[in-house]
Design a protein around this motif. Structure first.
Motif, PDB file in Angstrom:
ATOM      1  N   ILE A 145       3.840  -1.739  -2.918  1.00  6.12           N
ATOM      2  CA  ILE A 145       5.011  -0.943  -2.520  1.00  6.12           C
ATOM      3  C   ILE A 145       6.115  -1.926  -2.115  1.00  6.12           C
ATOM      4  N   THR A 146       7.222  -1.886  -2.835  1.00  7.08           N
ATOM      5  CA  THR A 146       8.203  -2.968  -2.670  1.00  7.08           C
ATOM      6  C   THR A 146       9.173  -2.773  -1.501  1.00  7.08           C
ATOM      7  N   GLY A 147       9.609  -1.555  -1.261  1.00  2.31           N
ATOM      8  CA  GLY A 147      10.556  -1.344  -0.160  1.00  2.31           C
ATOM      9  C   GLY A 147       9.893  -1.571   1.193  1.00  2.31           C
ATOM     10  N   GLU A 148      10.587  -2.316   2.065  1.00  2.00           N
ATOM     11  CA  GLU A 148       9.993  -2.599   3.376  1.00  2.00           C
ATOM     12  C   GLU A 148       9.769  -1.322   4.166  1.00  2.00           C
ATOM     13  N   LYS A 149      10.751  -0.443   4.144  1.00  2.20           N
ATOM     14  CA  LYS A 149      10.634   0.820   4.874  1.00  2.20           C
ATOM     15  C   LYS A 149       9.440   1.616   4.354  1.00  2.20           C
ATOM     16  N   GLU A 150       9.308   1.668   3.033  1.00  4.59           N
ATOM     17  CA  GLU A 150       8.234   2.455   2.415  1.00  4.59           C
ATOM     18  C   GLU A 150       6.862   1.866   2.720  1.00  4.59           C
ATOM     19  N   ARG A 151       6.745   0.531   2.619  1.00  3.88           N
ATOM     20  CA  ARG A 151       5.421  -0.066   2.883  1.00  3.88           C
ATOM     21  C   ARG A 151       5.062   0.068   4.368  1.00  3.88           C
ATOM     22  N   THR A 152       6.036  -0.144   5.219  1.00  3.61           N
ATOM     23  CA  THR A 152       5.796   0.015   6.662  1.00  3.61           C
ATOM     24  C   THR A 152       5.292   1.430   6.932  1.00  3.61           C
ATOM     25  N   TRP A 153       5.983   2.392   6.339  1.00  2.00           N
ATOM     26  CA  TRP A 153       5.587   3.789   6.517  1.00  2.00           C
ATOM     27  C   TRP A 153       4.175   4.036   5.974  1.00  2.00           C
ATOM     28  N   ALA A 154       3.916   3.528   4.766  1.00  2.00           N
ATOM     29  CA  ALA A 154       2.614   3.781   4.121  1.00  2.00           C
ATOM     30  C   ALA A 154       1.481   3.212   4.967  1.00  2.00           C
ATOM     31  N   GLU A 155       1.645   1.986   5.463  1.00  4.95           N
ATOM     32  CA  GLU A 155       0.581   1.372   6.265  1.00  4.95           C
ATOM     33  C   GLU A 155       0.350   2.165   7.552  1.00  4.95           C
ATOM     34  N   ARG A 156       1.450   2.518   8.224  1.00  4.40           N
ATOM     35  CA  ARG A 156       1.291   3.235   9.496  1.00  4.40           C
ATOM     36  C   ARG A 156       0.658   4.610   9.291  1.00  4.40           C
ATOM     37  N   THR A 157       1.099   5.274   8.221  1.00  2.00           N
ATOM     38  CA  THR A 157       0.542   6.605   7.960  1.00  2.00           C
ATOM     39  C   THR A 157      -0.956   6.513   7.678  1.00  2.00           C
ATOM     40  N   CYS A 158      -1.343   5.539   6.868  1.00  2.00           N
ATOM     41  CA  CYS A 158      -2.774   5.359   6.586  1.00  2.00           C
ATOM     42  C   CYS A 158      -3.550   5.013   7.855  1.00  2.00           C
ATOM     43  N   LEU A 159      -2.955   4.201   8.712  1.00  3.02           N
ATOM     44  CA  LEU A 159      -3.681   3.779   9.921  1.00  3.02           C
ATOM     45  C   LEU A 159      -3.758   4.895  10.960  1.00  3.02           C
ATOM     46  N   VAL A 160      -2.716   5.698  11.075  1.00  7.80           N
ATOM     47  CA  VAL A 160      -2.796   6.864  11.974  1.00  7.80           C
ATOM     48  C   VAL A 160      -3.883   7.817  11.469  1.00  7.80           C
ATOM     49  N   ALA A 161      -3.885   8.020  10.152  1.00  7.16           N
ATOM     50  CA  ALA A 161      -4.943   8.853   9.572  1.00  7.16           C
ATOM     51  C   ALA A 161      -6.308   8.228   9.835  1.00  7.16           C
ATOM     52  N   ALA A 162      -6.422   6.902   9.647  1.00  3.42           N
ATOM     53  CA  ALA A 162      -7.698   6.199   9.832  1.00  3.42           C
ATOM     54  C   ALA A 162      -8.263   6.445  11.221  1.00  3.42           C
ATOM     55  N   LYS A 163      -7.421   6.277  12.228  1.00  2.00           N
ATOM     56  CA  LYS A 163      -7.877   6.463  13.617  1.00  2.00           C
ATOM     57  C   LYS A 163      -8.362   7.890  13.840  1.00  2.00           C
ATOM     58  N   THR A 164      -7.647   8.821  13.231  1.00  2.08           N
ATOM     59  CA  THR A 164      -8.021  10.227  13.413  1.00  2.08           C
ATOM     60  C   THR A 164      -9.326  10.535  12.688  1.00  2.08           C
ATOM     61  N   TYR A 165      -9.474  10.023  11.475  1.00  2.00           N
ATOM     62  CA  TYR A 165     -10.752  10.222  10.760  1.00  2.00           C
ATOM     63  C   TYR A 165     -11.925   9.691  11.593  1.00  2.00           C
ATOM     64  N   ILE A 166     -11.718   8.541  12.195  1.00  2.00           N
ATOM     65  CA  ILE A 166     -12.820   7.931  12.963  1.00  2.00           C
ATOM     66  C   ILE A 166     -13.102   8.730  14.235  1.00  2.00           C
ATOM     67  N   LYS A 167     -12.060   9.053  14.961  1.00  2.00           N
ATOM     68  CA  LYS A 167     -12.278   9.694  16.269  1.00  2.00           C
ATOM     69  C   LYS A 167     -12.680  11.164  16.166  1.00  2.00           C
ATOM     70  N   LYS A 168     -12.186  11.835  15.132  1.00  2.00           N
ATOM     71  CA  LYS A 168     -12.465  13.282  14.992  1.00  2.00           C
ATOM     72  C   LYS A 168     -13.511  13.546  13.914  1.00  2.00           C
ATOM     73  N   ARG A 169     -14.292  12.538  13.571  1.00  4.93           N
ATOM     74  CA  ARG A 169     -15.171  12.666  12.398  1.00  4.93           C
ATOM     75  C   ARG A 169     -16.169  13.812  12.493  1.00  4.93           C
ATOM     76  N   ASN A 170     -16.556  14.190  13.721  1.00  6.35           N
ATOM     77  CA  ASN A 170     -17.523  15.284  13.860  1.00  6.35           C
ATOM     78  C   ASN A 170     -16.913  16.660  13.633  1.00  6.35           C
ATOM     79  N   GLN A 171     -15.589  16.715  13.498  1.00  8.38           N
ATOM     80  CA  GLN A 171     -14.935  18.017  13.372  1.00  8.38           C
ATOM     81  C   GLN A 171     -14.486  18.335  11.948  1.00  8.38           C
ATOM     82  N   LEU A 172     -14.640  17.372  11.036  1.00  5.38           N
ATOM     83  CA  LEU A 172     -14.111  17.584   9.680  1.00  5.38           C
ATOM     84  C   LEU A 172     -15.220  18.110   8.779  1.00  5.38           C
ATOM     85  N   ARG A 173     -15.079  19.332   8.324  1.00  2.00           N
ATOM     86  CA  ARG A 173     -16.177  20.007   7.640  1.00  2.00           C
ATOM     87  C   ARG A 173     -15.855  20.498   6.234  1.00  2.00           C
TER      88      ARG A 173
END
Lengths: 410, 410
Positions: free
Chosen positions: B365-393
């Protein structure tokens, strides 16, 4: 020299030793006795699987045990078993000696051709179950058995051990046949008589059908525990740590017979110890042995609490995994072990009353009323240990289940 | 005849094949080509560990792949690795072909001396990650990958397989070195830069330190998942099932490269598929590819829901363990797999952004704004997947985490 070679060659091919072979065998294979020393040998095995010989000098105090595995179980030629179990037992005893020095018999020789283990003679000790049947108490037991468990379990886990070395141990302690015995006798048959070999005590027959065979909520928890047993390669466990696998004197505790050893859940060993103390407790209550009963109750509490305390200390001292010191992880891990321990306490209580392999603590209770009571109380406790296993966190919690069971059974 | 023997003997001792050896090697070792057929060979490997050769006939359409493992990784002589990985890969592919026919390349030969695998050439296929980078969609993917996962995972578990046979597989797929790579790169370093080899994207450096390195609650969940990965011998998993391990055409899906295979938690494979779809999704969003993004979202939902549906069907058809049909057990077991899958989704998302091995979906992803956004979005999702893993069905639950992450990141 030629004679010596012939002697050595005699054991180059496997055969089942007879009592009169064993004296020559230990002289050829070890330096524990003089060439001309007069020895005597008796077969003393009373287990189900192996042949056990007691060899002693008629000239001094020296003596050893020779244990040999056959290609079939000692109790029945129909019961084929790999001789690999004697390798597992010998190596697990050696590891036990390394991690819990003084708490297992010394191994002098493992012979992979003759499938023999020559080991320290403990005939000055008593089998703990036999001593408990006489309502004897052992002040060292809770301290020694928790040292044994914490040291052997934590040191062989990924918490402490290099993960690649641990995987090699998982491989070399793979124990499919003996695990299958446990999967069937502990985790399946007591709940459904799957192989038609349960033997119910007549006066409790209907009660057990109702309370054990028909409790679907119980079966669900048992299924979870069964798959935990089959898949959780957590630590090198003893795998059969009941009171018949422990030799004691007032001053010594020795854990024997780790032939069921494999990488499984730590709580399996802890739960077996607790359940077999509960059988002793039930026997004591049935026989009105108040002092003994109080000692057993204190011992159950101490086994859990000392296990927790030593586990925590040992973790702080030995943990190597970089994630293992994450805040809260040690506590979570220990809670999981205690949940498993509680579940297994219930499994062992059930299988030894309902399943094929009974315990003398219960079967030797002569009064019908007393035995009926003892079985029901153990089974009510068993169900509670299994269903409430996530809530039991202290020795006192474990003991409270027995108080509840007493109150529930008339 | 003499000449033939000499030819065969040439491969009796291991050496690293050069491009010009390979043509002779495939003629000697297989019957896929005529003796005098004109062949050409190219080294086409771009992975980190092995040498990969593409051999094709100049006279017809016949072609094969020869994959050879060296004693060191292809990328660096300092990185010593057991050649056992090619055995594991070859045997896992054969098992894959047995349980999920048509969804893995055919293996023509595994050679344990030369550490080579000769297998079906899939050069008419594209690596899925490369196709997704071009925002292509693959309608068959969710159906094929869930068939592959359900079949290979459930059929190799204690639910279906004879327990003793399963233990033999656990032993033969023991994979200490490649597991160590995962334990370090996925389950440790992304959270603490333990080996000083993380590479953070500059504009996100502080944000990652704050959100990943300093989140103690996250580390506790990661530690639990790490030990689950190391101890849960549930099924023969692929172990590296990202979109670079899948070859596709419009009509075909082939899973390749199972050299990380071992007995581990089923959810590891499911989570890897989902996480790598999420990278494609983030790339699509960053590039404004709405149609593609919708397809990826639907695919994530379908992967989870089809997995559940097929898993349930297959269990009903194939389960053999006598406790496995206990009411409620199948549902409980599947929920555990989904929890693991959610946790692993978060682990893979994190390690591919924070850790050593990046993914092109994000780094391209070439745009700095876009890559920054993509990484943060994936990492926010990552933390939620890990912490809420028992609730995803459900698949919808899995997708909802992405919507939450989008809403959370500016």
């Amino acid at each position: 020299m030629e004679k010596m070679d012939a002697a050595v060659q005699r054991y180059d091919n496997y055969f089942l030793l007879q009592t009169n072979d064993v004296i020559d065998y230990v002289k050829v294979k070890t330096n524990l006795f003089e060439k001309n020393e007069k020895l005597t040998c008796d077969e003393i095995g009373d287990g189900n699987l192996n042949y056990v010989f007691h060899v002693r000098s008629l000239e001094n105090e020296q003596s050893v045990i020779v244990k040999q595995a056959g290609h079939t179980a000692r109790i029945s030629d129909d019961f084929k078993l790999s001789t690999n179990r004697i390798k597992i037992e010998s190596e697990a005893l050696k590891m036990g000696g390394q991690y819990a020095p003084g708490l297992v018999p010394e191994v002098f020789l493992y012979d992979g051709i003759m499938n023999c283990c020559i080991m320290e003679d403990l005939s000055d000790h008593t089998i703990l179950r036999e001593a408990l049947l006489k309502h004897k108490t052992f002040p060292r037991f809770s301290d020694d058995i928790t040292t044994y468990m914490v040291n052997t379990l934590l040191q062989t886990s990924d918490v402490v051990m290099d993960h690649k070395d641990k995987k090699e141990l998982v491989k070399s302690y793979m124990n499919p046949e003996l695990c299958e015995i446990t999967e069937d006798l502990v985790y399946t048959e007591p709940f459904n008589d799957y192989n038609n070999r349960n033997e119910l005590y007549k006066p409790n027959e209907e009660w057990i059908m109702e309370q054990i065979y028909n409790d679907k909520e119980l079966h669900l928890e048992v299924a979870k525990l069964k798959f935990e047993f089959m898949t959780n390669a957590q630590a090198l466990i003893h795998g059969d740590l009941h009171t018949g696998s422990v030799f004691v004197t007032d001053k010594s505790t020795k854990v024997i017979d780790p032939e069921f050893a494999f990488y499984g859940p730590m709580g399996y060993d802890v739960g077996n110890v607790v359940a077999n103390l509960i059988f002793a407790w039930a026997n004591g209550v049935a026989n009105g042995k108040d002092h003994f009963v109080l000692w057993v109750e204190k011992t159950i509490v101490d086994v859990i609490n000392l296990f927790k305390e030593k586990f925590t200390m040992s973790w702080k001292q030995h943990a190597t995994d970089p994630m293992a010191d994450t805040a809260g992880f040690k506590e979570w891990y220990l809670e999981e072990v205690l949940s498993d321990a509680a579940g297994v306490t219930g499994m062992e209580l059930t299988r030894r009353i309902v399943g094929l392999a009974k315990v003398k603590d219960i079967t030797s209770i002569t009064g019908e009323k007393e035995r009926t009571w003892a079985e029901r109380t153990c089974l009510v406790a068993a169900k509670t240990y299994i269903k409430k296993r996530n809530q039991l966190r202290t020795g006192e919690d474990f003991l409270s289940i027995l108080k509840y069971a007493i109150a529930s059974v008339k």
